[in-house]
Design an enzyme around this catalytic site. Structure first.
Site, PDB file in Angstrom:
ATOM      1  N   ASP A  51     -93.974 -26.115 -99.200  1.00  0.00           N
ATOM      2  CA  ASP A  51     -94.418 -25.292 -98.079  1.00  0.00           C
ATOM      3  C   ASP A  51     -94.214 -26.062 -96.786  1.00  0.00           C
ATOM      4  O   ASP A  51     -94.673 -27.213 -96.669  1.00  0.00           O
ATOM      5  CB  ASP A  51     -95.912 -24.979 -98.289  1.00  0.00           C
ATOM      6  CG  ASP A  51     -96.379 -23.863 -97.378  1.00  0.00           C
ATOM      7  OD1 ASP A  51     -95.989 -23.864 -96.192  1.00  0.00           O
ATOM      8  OD2 ASP A  51     -97.133 -23.002 -97.859  1.00  0.00           O
ATOM      9  N   SER A  76     -91.527 -12.378 -90.685  1.00  0.00           N
ATOM     10  CA  SER A  76     -90.486 -11.707 -89.890  1.00  0.00           C
ATOM     11  C   SER A  76     -90.747 -10.225 -89.617  1.00  0.00           C
ATOM     12  O   SER A  76     -89.805  -9.479 -89.393  1.00  0.00           O
ATOM     13  CB  SER A  76     -89.132 -11.864 -90.584  1.00  0.00           C
ATOM     14  OG  SER A  76     -89.176 -11.219 -91.840  1.00  0.00           O
ATOM     15  N   THR A 116     -83.266 -14.137 -84.074  1.00  0.00           N
ATOM     16  CA  THR A 116     -83.385 -12.680 -84.137  1.00  0.00           C
ATOM     17  C   THR A 116     -83.100 -12.030 -82.794  1.00  0.00           C
ATOM     18  O   THR A 116     -83.344 -12.638 -81.739  1.00  0.00           O
ATOM     19  CB  THR A 116     -84.821 -12.312 -84.560  1.00  0.00           C
ATOM     20  OG1 THR A 116     -85.003 -10.902 -84.375  1.00  0.00           O
ATOM     21  CG2 THR A 116     -85.871 -13.007 -83.711  1.00  0.00           C
ATOM     22  N   TYR A 140     -93.474 -12.195 -83.022  1.00  0.00           N
ATOM     23  CA  TYR A 140     -92.356 -12.604 -83.885  1.00  0.00           C
ATOM     24  C   TYR A 140     -91.194 -13.102 -83.025  1.00  0.00           C
ATOM     25  O   TYR A 140     -90.706 -14.229 -83.208  1.00  0.00           O
ATOM     26  CB  TYR A 140     -91.918 -11.423 -84.760  1.00  0.00           C
ATOM     27  CG  TYR A 140     -90.622 -11.683 -85.480  1.00  0.00           C
ATOM     28  CD1 TYR A 140     -90.472 -12.773 -86.324  1.00  0.00           C
ATOM     29  CD2 TYR A 140     -89.523 -10.826 -85.301  1.00  0.00           C
ATOM     30  CE1 TYR A 140     -89.265 -13.017 -86.977  1.00  0.00           C
ATOM     31  CE2 TYR A 140     -88.324 -11.064 -85.954  1.00  0.00           C
ATOM     32  CZ  TYR A 140     -88.199 -12.165 -86.783  1.00  0.00           C
ATOM     33  OH  TYR A 140     -87.007 -12.406 -87.408  1.00  0.00           O
ATOM     34  N   LYS A 144     -89.643 -17.153 -82.437  1.00  0.00           N
ATOM     35  CA  LYS A 144     -88.249 -17.561 -82.637  1.00  0.00           C
ATOM     36  C   LYS A 144     -87.662 -18.123 -81.339  1.00  0.00           C
ATOM     37  O   LYS A 144     -86.889 -19.093 -81.362  1.00  0.00           O
ATOM     38  CB  LYS A 144     -87.426 -16.370 -83.132  1.00  0.00           C
ATOM     39  CG  LYS A 144     -87.808 -15.899 -84.523  1.00  0.00           C
ATOM     40  CD  LYS A 144     -87.268 -16.843 -85.590  1.00  0.00           C
ATOM     41  CE  LYS A 144     -87.523 -16.341 -86.988  1.00  0.00           C
ATOM     42  NZ  LYS A 144     -86.886 -17.144 -88.025  1.00  0.00           N
ATOM     43  N   HIS A 188     -88.858  -2.259 -94.052  1.00  0.00           N
ATOM     44  CA  HIS A 188     -87.576  -2.056 -93.381  1.00  0.00           C
ATOM     45  C   HIS A 188     -87.008  -0.666 -93.658  1.00  0.00           C
ATOM     46  O   HIS A 188     -87.251  -0.075 -94.701  1.00  0.00           O
ATOM     47  CB  HIS A 188     -86.579  -3.145 -93.803  1.00  0.00           C
ATOM     48  CG  HIS A 188     -87.005  -4.498 -93.336  1.00  0.00           C
ATOM     49  ND1 HIS A 188     -87.595  -5.421 -94.164  1.00  0.00           N
ATOM     50  CD2 HIS A 188     -86.964  -5.058 -92.108  1.00  0.00           C
ATOM     51  CE1 HIS A 188     -87.894  -6.498 -93.457  1.00  0.00           C
ATOM     52  NE2 HIS A 188     -87.517  -6.307 -92.204  1.00  0.00           N
ATOM     53  N   ARG A 220     -80.594   0.938 -83.786  1.00  0.00           N
ATOM     54  CA  ARG A 220     -80.427  -0.459 -84.209  1.00  0.00           C
ATOM     55  C   ARG A 220     -78.981  -0.715 -84.633  1.00  0.00           C
ATOM     56  O   ARG A 220     -78.249   0.204 -84.985  1.00  0.00           O
ATOM     57  CB  ARG A 220     -81.344  -0.771 -85.412  1.00  0.00           C
ATOM     58  CG  ARG A 220     -82.830  -0.718 -85.081  1.00  0.00           C
ATOM     59  CD  ARG A 220     -83.260  -1.894 -84.231  1.00  0.00           C
ATOM     60  NE  ARG A 220     -84.686  -1.901 -83.949  1.00  0.00           N
ATOM     61  CZ  ARG A 220     -85.269  -1.271 -82.927  1.00  0.00           C
ATOM     62  NH1 ARG A 220     -84.531  -0.564 -82.096  1.00  0.00           N
ATOM     63  NH2 ARG A 220     -86.569  -1.354 -82.741  1.00  0.00           N
ATOM     64  N   ARG A 281     -94.189   2.553 -83.703  1.00  0.00           N
ATOM     65  CA  ARG A 281     -94.719   1.316 -84.293  1.00  0.00           C
ATOM     66  C   ARG A 281     -94.830   0.277 -83.179  1.00  0.00           C
ATOM     67  O   ARG A 281     -93.900   0.140 -82.372  1.00  0.00           O
ATOM     68  CB  ARG A 281     -93.736   0.858 -85.373  1.00  0.00           C
ATOM     69  CG  ARG A 281     -94.256  -0.146 -86.335  1.00  0.00           C
ATOM     70  CD  ARG A 281     -93.257  -0.367 -87.457  1.00  0.00           C
ATOM     71  NE  ARG A 281     -92.025  -0.992 -86.994  1.00  0.00           N
ATOM     72  CZ  ARG A 281     -91.029  -1.384 -87.798  1.00  0.00           C
ATOM     73  NH1 ARG A 281     -91.127  -1.191 -89.098  1.00  0.00           N
ATOM     74  NH2 ARG A 281     -89.965  -1.945 -87.307  1.00  0.00           N
TER      75      ARG A 281
HETATM   76  N1  UDP Z   1     -88.480   2.522 -89.211  1.00  0.00           N
HETATM   77  C1  UDP Z   1     -88.926   3.783 -89.559  1.00  0.00           C
HETATM   78  N2  UDP Z   1     -89.485   3.979 -90.790  1.00  0.00           N
HETATM   79  C2  UDP Z   1     -89.609   2.960 -91.710  1.00  0.00           C
HETATM   80  C3  UDP Z   1     -89.139   1.664 -91.349  1.00  0.00           C
HETATM   81  C4  UDP Z   1     -88.590   1.486 -90.102  1.00  0.00           C
HETATM   82  O1  UDP Z   1     -88.831   4.732 -88.760  1.00  0.00           O
HETATM   83  O2  UDP Z   1     -90.125   3.192 -92.823  1.00  0.00           O
HETATM   84  C5  UDP Z   1     -87.855   2.306 -87.894  1.00  0.00           C
HETATM   85  C6  UDP Z   1     -88.507   1.217 -87.069  1.00  0.00           C
HETATM   86  O3  UDP Z   1     -89.568   1.726 -86.305  1.00  0.00           O
HETATM   87  C7  UDP Z   1     -87.335   0.743 -86.224  1.00  0.00           C
HETATM   88  C8  UDP Z   1     -86.129   0.913 -87.145  1.00  0.00           C
HETATM   89  O4  UDP Z   1     -86.541   1.860 -88.136  1.00  0.00           O
HETATM   90  O5  UDP Z   1     -87.170   1.606 -85.123  1.00  0.00           O
HETATM   91  C9  UDP Z   1     -85.707  -0.370 -87.819  1.00  0.00           C
HETATM   92  O6  UDP Z   1     -86.850  -0.993 -88.367  1.00  0.00           O
HETATM   93  P1  UDP Z   1     -86.799  -2.202 -89.376  1.00  0.00           P
HETATM   94  O7  UDP Z   1     -88.217  -2.504 -89.770  1.00  0.00           O
HETATM   95  O8  UDP Z   1     -85.845  -1.882 -90.484  1.00  0.00           O
HETATM   96  O9  UDP Z   1     -86.169  -3.388 -88.554  1.00  0.00           O
HETATM   97  P2  UDP Z   1     -86.583  -4.076 -87.150  1.00  0.00           P
HETATM   98  O10 UDP Z   1     -85.738  -3.374 -86.114  1.00  0.00           O
HETATM   99  O11 UDP Z   1     -88.051  -3.909 -86.949  1.00  0.00           O
HETATM  100  O12 UDP Z   1     -86.173  -5.491 -87.333  1.00  0.00           O
END
Ligand code: UDP
Length: 324
Positions: A51, A76, A116, A140, A144, A188, A220, A281
């Protein structure tokens, strides 16, 4: 050929990097605390269970001379980091400092660091290049960015050579090598969409439908995890040629909205995928798309699996029959 210590090599991106390193003939040792990683994902070298928060555990990973370290250990999740910032700074910043000090003790002066897109915060331009200002909007991303700053200072003070690779949205899998994405809980987008397609996950939610984007959902830049792994191998070569602290943005330069991802997954899987609109979110920027010209020019990086269909198809093969 090098002996590479892959910290976090039992995790999603780290295990794919270990596989690609081994494919290039490098020797791999994995260090992982298995908090989120999988023992079954460690297939290309010995596992040292340790760890980063316990410095005396780290020396075991350096018993045989290490040429370079790749550092994938981190918490992450953006939303979790907003709720629990202490955990993020402790793991991601204090843990990395322990690793850097262990490297210094053992005379290892090369590091590839998982960074990131979240170091940039709200983008000021359509595509984010390396000159874009860093203004993270969640713990997060801030954790980083702090490590990147530490790496610049370490280059000056100790001559540490480093390459920070800022992933945009890592996705896809190498199911034929027995590895893929497996988080618990899964947060994700692509895994959640595919679990909805399989009918094995909870109801799919789309977080935020009122962003000022093409269809109101977040945009994204999805990049195949094997393409990310390739960039790590290229980074080893750069550190042979050049001193200093380098940083590169890694994405395909194409943005897809959440709804476009769901639509592509419907096409790839041939399944119906139902979803519910849900509130935004915490900590999510509306759009994150990379400019990776510098990675192409300086590292010679060239993504081989850039199409979203191919990325989702590879993830689908994994999620249809995950090995762990
Ligand atoms: N997202 C979503 N529903 C889910 C998971 C993610 O609508 O069940 C959306 C999230 O709000 C973001 C995008 O998908 O706008 C990508 O999210 P993810 O968690 O895959 O990656 P991040 O961009 O946070 O690294």
């Amino acid at each position: 050929m090098s002996h590479v210590l892959v910290c976090g090599g039992a995790g999603y991106v780290g295990s794919h990097a270990a596989s690609v390193l081994a494919g290039h003939g490098h020797r791999v040792t994995v260090l992982d605390n298995l908090s989120t990683g999988h023992r079954d994902a460690v297939r290309w070298g010995r596992l040292v269970e340790a760890d980063l928060l316990v410095p005396e555990q780290l020396d075991r990973a350096f018993e045989e001379p290490v040429d370079a370290v790749m550092h994938f250990c981190a918490l992450s999740l953006v939303g979790e980091s907003v709720a629990n910032p202490y955990a993020y700074y402790r793991n991601n910043v204090a843990g990395t400092l322990n690793l850097l000090e262990a490297m210094k003790r053992h005379g290892v002066d090369r590091l590839v660091f998982s960074s990131t897109a979240a170091v940039f915060g709200q983008p000021q331009s359509a595509r984010i290049d390396e000159d874009h200002p860093q203004a993270p909007i969640n713990p997060y991303g801030a954790s980083k960015a702090m490590v990147e700053e530490i790496l610049r200072h370490a280059a000056q003070a100790y001559g540490l050579r480093s390459v920070a690779l800022r992933y945009f949205n890592a996705a896809g899998a190498a199911a034929d090598r027995g590895i893929g994405e497996s988080h618990s809980p899964e947060t994700h987008l692509i895994p959640n969409v595919l679990r909805a397609a399989l009918g094995t996950g909870p109801a799919l939610k789309v977080f935020g439908t009122d962003y000022s984007t093409v269809d109101g959902t977040c945009v994204r830049d999805y990049v195949h995890v094997l393409d990310l792994a390739d960039a790590h191998v290229l980074a080893l070569g750069l550190m042979d040629r050049e001193a200093g602290a380098h940083a590169f943005n890694l994405g395909n330069g194409n943005g897809f909205s959440v709804l476009e991802v769901i639509e592509t997954a419907r096409r790839v899987t041939g399944r119906d995928i139902a979803f519910d609109a849900a509130p935004r979110r915490a900590g999510d920027p509306a759009v994150l798309v990379a400019s990776s010209d510098r990675a192409r020019d300086v590292l010679g990086w060239s993504p081989r699996h850039a199409a979203l269909d191919e990325i989702i198809d590879s993830a689908w093969r994994w999620h249809s029959a995950p090995a762990y």
